[in-house]
Design a protein around this motif. Structure first.
Motif, PDB file in Angstrom:
ATOM      1  N   GLU A 141     -15.669   3.967  -6.891  1.00  0.00           N
ATOM      2  CA  GLU A 141     -15.268   2.563  -6.827  1.00  0.00           C
ATOM      3  C   GLU A 141     -13.768   2.453  -7.097  1.00  0.00           C
ATOM      4  N   VAL A 142     -13.045   1.879  -6.162  1.00  0.00           N
ATOM      5  CA  VAL A 142     -11.596   1.691  -6.296  1.00  0.00           C
ATOM      6  C   VAL A 142     -11.277   0.235  -6.016  1.00  0.00           C
ATOM      7  N   ASP A 143     -10.586  -0.399  -6.952  1.00  0.00           N
ATOM      8  CA  ASP A 143     -10.194  -1.797  -6.758  1.00  0.00           C
ATOM      9  C   ASP A 143      -8.888  -1.914  -5.978  1.00  0.00           C
ATOM     10  N   LEU A 144      -7.925  -1.059  -6.335  1.00  0.00           N
ATOM     11  CA  LEU A 144      -6.566  -1.235  -5.828  1.00  0.00           C
ATOM     12  C   LEU A 144      -5.941   0.115  -5.493  1.00  0.00           C
ATOM     13  N   ILE A 145      -5.279   0.179  -4.335  1.00  0.00           N
ATOM     14  CA  ILE A 145      -4.589   1.396  -3.904  1.00  0.00           C
ATOM     15  C   ILE A 145      -3.101   1.103  -3.797  1.00  0.00           C
ATOM     16  N   PHE A 146      -2.284   1.855  -4.536  1.00  0.00           N
ATOM     17  CA  PHE A 146      -0.840   1.839  -4.337  1.00  0.00           C
ATOM     18  C   PHE A 146      -0.553   2.935  -3.324  1.00  0.00           C
ATOM     19  N   LEU A 147      -0.151   2.551  -2.124  1.00  0.00           N
ATOM     20  CA  LEU A 147      -0.214   3.449  -0.977  1.00  0.00           C
ATOM     21  C   LEU A 147       1.119   3.560  -0.246  1.00  0.00           C
ATOM     22  N   ASP A 148       1.652   4.797  -0.218  1.00  0.00           N
ATOM     23  CA  ASP A 148       2.840   5.065   0.601  1.00  0.00           C
ATOM     24  C   ASP A 148       2.440   4.986   2.073  1.00  0.00           C
ATOM     25  N   ILE A 149       3.359   4.592   2.927  1.00  0.00           N
ATOM     26  CA  ILE A 149       3.034   4.437   4.348  1.00  0.00           C
ATOM     27  C   ILE A 149       3.301   5.713   5.138  1.00  0.00           C
ATOM     28  N   GLN A 150       4.486   6.270   4.988  1.00  0.00           N
ATOM     29  CA  GLN A 150       4.837   7.439   5.803  1.00  0.00           C
ATOM     30  C   GLN A 150       4.425   8.729   5.109  1.00  0.00           C
ATOM     31  N   MET A 151       3.318   9.322   5.580  1.00  0.00           N
ATOM     32  CA  MET A 151       2.804  10.586   5.063  1.00  0.00           C
ATOM     33  C   MET A 151       2.309  11.426   6.237  1.00  0.00           C
ATOM     34  N   PRO A 152       2.353  12.763   6.115  1.00  0.00           N
ATOM     35  CA  PRO A 152       1.880  13.624   7.211  1.00  0.00           C
ATOM     36  C   PRO A 152       0.362  13.570   7.353  1.00  0.00           C
ATOM     37  N   ASP A 153      -0.128  14.028   8.492  1.00  0.00           N
ATOM     38  CA  ASP A 153      -1.564  14.108   8.797  1.00  0.00           C
ATOM     39  C   ASP A 153      -2.194  12.724   8.962  1.00  0.00           C
ATOM     40  N   LEU A 154      -2.296  11.990   7.876  1.00  0.00           N
ATOM     41  CA  LEU A 154      -2.858  10.633   7.930  1.00  0.00           C
ATOM     42  C   LEU A 154      -1.904   9.714   7.196  1.00  0.00           C
ATOM     43  N   SER A 155      -1.299   8.761   7.891  1.00  0.00           N
ATOM     44  CA  SER A 155      -0.341   7.862   7.244  1.00  0.00           C
ATOM     45  C   SER A 155      -1.071   6.802   6.422  1.00  0.00           C
ATOM     46  N   GLY A 156      -0.309   6.141   5.561  1.00  0.00           N
ATOM     47  CA  GLY A 156      -0.898   5.075   4.755  1.00  0.00           C
ATOM     48  C   GLY A 156      -1.422   3.937   5.605  1.00  0.00           C
ATOM     49  N   MET A 157      -0.710   3.620   6.675  1.00  0.00           N
ATOM     50  CA  MET A 157      -1.159   2.553   7.560  1.00  0.00           C
ATOM     51  C   MET A 157      -2.453   2.940   8.264  1.00  0.00           C
ATOM     52  N   GLU A 158      -2.554   4.213   8.668  1.00  0.00           N
ATOM     53  CA  GLU A 158      -3.784   4.688   9.303  1.00  0.00           C
ATOM     54  C   GLU A 158      -4.952   4.663   8.329  1.00  0.00           C
ATOM     55  N   LEU A 159      -4.685   5.040   7.077  1.00  0.00           N
ATOM     56  CA  LEU A 159      -5.737   4.976   6.051  1.00  0.00           C
ATOM     57  C   LEU A 159      -6.204   3.536   5.868  1.00  0.00           C
ATOM     58  N   ALA A 160      -5.279   2.609   5.841  1.00  0.00           N
ATOM     59  CA  ALA A 160      -5.635   1.195   5.681  1.00  0.00           C
ATOM     60  C   ALA A 160      -6.518   0.723   6.829  1.00  0.00           C
ATOM     61  N   ARG A 161      -6.197   1.153   8.035  1.00  0.00           N
ATOM     62  CA  ARG A 161      -7.011   0.754   9.193  1.00  0.00           C
ATOM     63  C   ARG A 161      -8.398   1.382   9.128  1.00  0.00           C
ATOM     64  N   VAL A 162      -8.483   2.624   8.650  1.00  0.00           N
ATOM     65  CA  VAL A 162      -9.791   3.277   8.503  1.00  0.00           C
ATOM     66  C   VAL A 162     -10.647   2.512   7.501  1.00  0.00           C
ATOM     67  N   LEU A 163     -10.063   2.136   6.386  1.00  0.00           N
ATOM     68  CA  LEU A 163     -10.799   1.390   5.362  1.00  0.00           C
ATOM     69  C   LEU A 163     -11.261   0.043   5.895  1.00  0.00           C
ATOM     70  N   GLU A 164     -10.383  -0.606   6.654  1.00  0.00           N
ATOM     71  CA  GLU A 164     -10.716  -1.917   7.202  1.00  0.00           C
ATOM     72  C   GLU A 164     -11.838  -1.824   8.231  1.00  0.00           C
ATOM     73  N   SER A 165     -11.797  -0.807   9.086  1.00  0.00           N
ATOM     74  CA  SER A 165     -12.789  -0.695  10.159  1.00  0.00           C
ATOM     75  C   SER A 165     -14.138  -0.182   9.673  1.00  0.00           C
ATOM     76  N   ASN A 166     -14.114   0.690   8.648  1.00  0.00           N
ATOM     77  CA  ASN A 166     -15.375   1.265   8.160  1.00  0.00           C
ATOM     78  C   ASN A 166     -15.958   0.529   6.963  1.00  0.00           C
ATOM     79  N   LYS A 167     -15.157  -0.383   6.385  1.00  0.00           N
ATOM     80  CA  LYS A 167     -15.640  -1.213   5.272  1.00  0.00           C
ATOM     81  C   LYS A 167     -16.197  -0.364   4.131  1.00  0.00           C
ATOM     82  N   TYR A 168     -15.399   0.658   3.711  1.00  0.00           N
ATOM     83  CA  TYR A 168     -15.834   1.456   2.567  1.00  0.00           C
ATOM     84  C   TYR A 168     -16.029   0.559   1.343  1.00  0.00           C
ATOM     85  N   SER A 169     -15.163  -0.369   1.186  1.00  0.00           N
ATOM     86  CA  SER A 169     -15.310  -1.343   0.113  1.00  0.00           C
ATOM     87  C   SER A 169     -14.575  -2.613   0.505  1.00  0.00           C
TER      88      SER A 169
END
Length: 245
Positions: free
Chosen positions: A48-76
């Motif tokens: 269970e995670v309430d809040l993510i402090f997330l950098d945007i520019q990262m290799p492999d999977l960017s922060g923006m891509e992670l945000a879209r994955v969370l939004e589309s899959n509704k992990y929480s």
């Protein structure tokens, strides 16, 4: 209330600073830290995670891509994101994925605290029954750093704020001495809701709810009379005209 959060940044120094800011903020609980978004995603899937402090520019999977994955899959559906990045061109994209806030590197603890306070207010509101009136929905408090602690200050108790070079004095109802906070008057102006507070001088912000009497050039707040400076007179006179009907 403690907000469970994780920190994600591929730069070790930036990650350590972020974790340090989280750990010195009393209402945040640092559950984990990651140098890449893939490991962070695995953790979010299991915990269970309430809040993510997330950098945007990262290799492999960017922060923006992670945000879209969370939004589309509704992990929480309750997990929120505060982006941290050195590039302001990502601001619009951040709001498209419903980011709670956006910290532009290099950011200060004061800026971090302002974003974190927004998160605290969001989660506290969710934890209670949804209010029905507009007044109840409005912001009711702020957090200020006073010496080595964070103090929750109710907006209804603030009479006026007096600004100095490196700090402010917050004058409160029922307190003989003002609260001293190492912040700027400009930051206080950003924190305080404009429907209840007004800056009338380079050194003063007043609570509209605590005005006892006014003239065209001054405001009386109990035993204190504050002059309205020329730079703020036009806005103040617009308020006066509304006040006297």
């Amino acid at each position: 209330m403690k907000i469970k959060c994780i920190a994600v940044d591929d730069e070790p120094l930036a990650l350590e600073m972020l974790c340090s800011f989280i750990e010195q903020t009393s209402f945040l609980s640092l559950e984990a830290k990651f140098e890449n978004a893939i490991d962070a995603l695995a953790h979010i899937h299991r915990n269970e995670v309430d809040l993510i402090f997330l950098d945007i520019q990262m290799p492999d999977l960017s922060g923006m891509e992670l945000a879209r994955v969370l939004e589309s899959n509704k992990y929480s559906s309750d997990t929120r994101i505060i982006f941290t990045t050195a590039y302001n061109q990502f601001a619009i994209e951040g709001y498209k994925v419903d980011a709670l806030d956006y910290l532009l590197k290099p950011y200060s603890y004061e800026e971090f605290l302002k974003a974190s306070t927004k998160a605290y207010q969001y989660f506290e509101k969710k934890a209670h029954t949804i209010p029905t009136s507009t007044e109840e929905k409005s912001q009711s408090y702020i957090f200020l750093k006073v010496e080595y602690q964070l103090v929750k200050v109710m907006l209804k108790d603030i009479i006026y704020v007096e600004g100095y070079k490196d700090y402010v004095k917050v004058h409160l109802v029922g307190k003989s001495s003002p609260l001293l906070s190492l912040t700027s008057l400009k930051n206080m102006e950003d924190l305080l809701p404009e429907q209840h507070f007004m800056r009338i001088h380079r050194s003063y912000i007043i609570s509209l709810d605590h005005i006892e009497s006014i003239t065209r050039n001054t405001v009386n707040m109990g035993n204190t009379t504050i002059a309205v400076s020329d730079n703020y007179k036009e806005t103040f006179l617009q308020f006066v005209n509304k006040w006297i009907g």
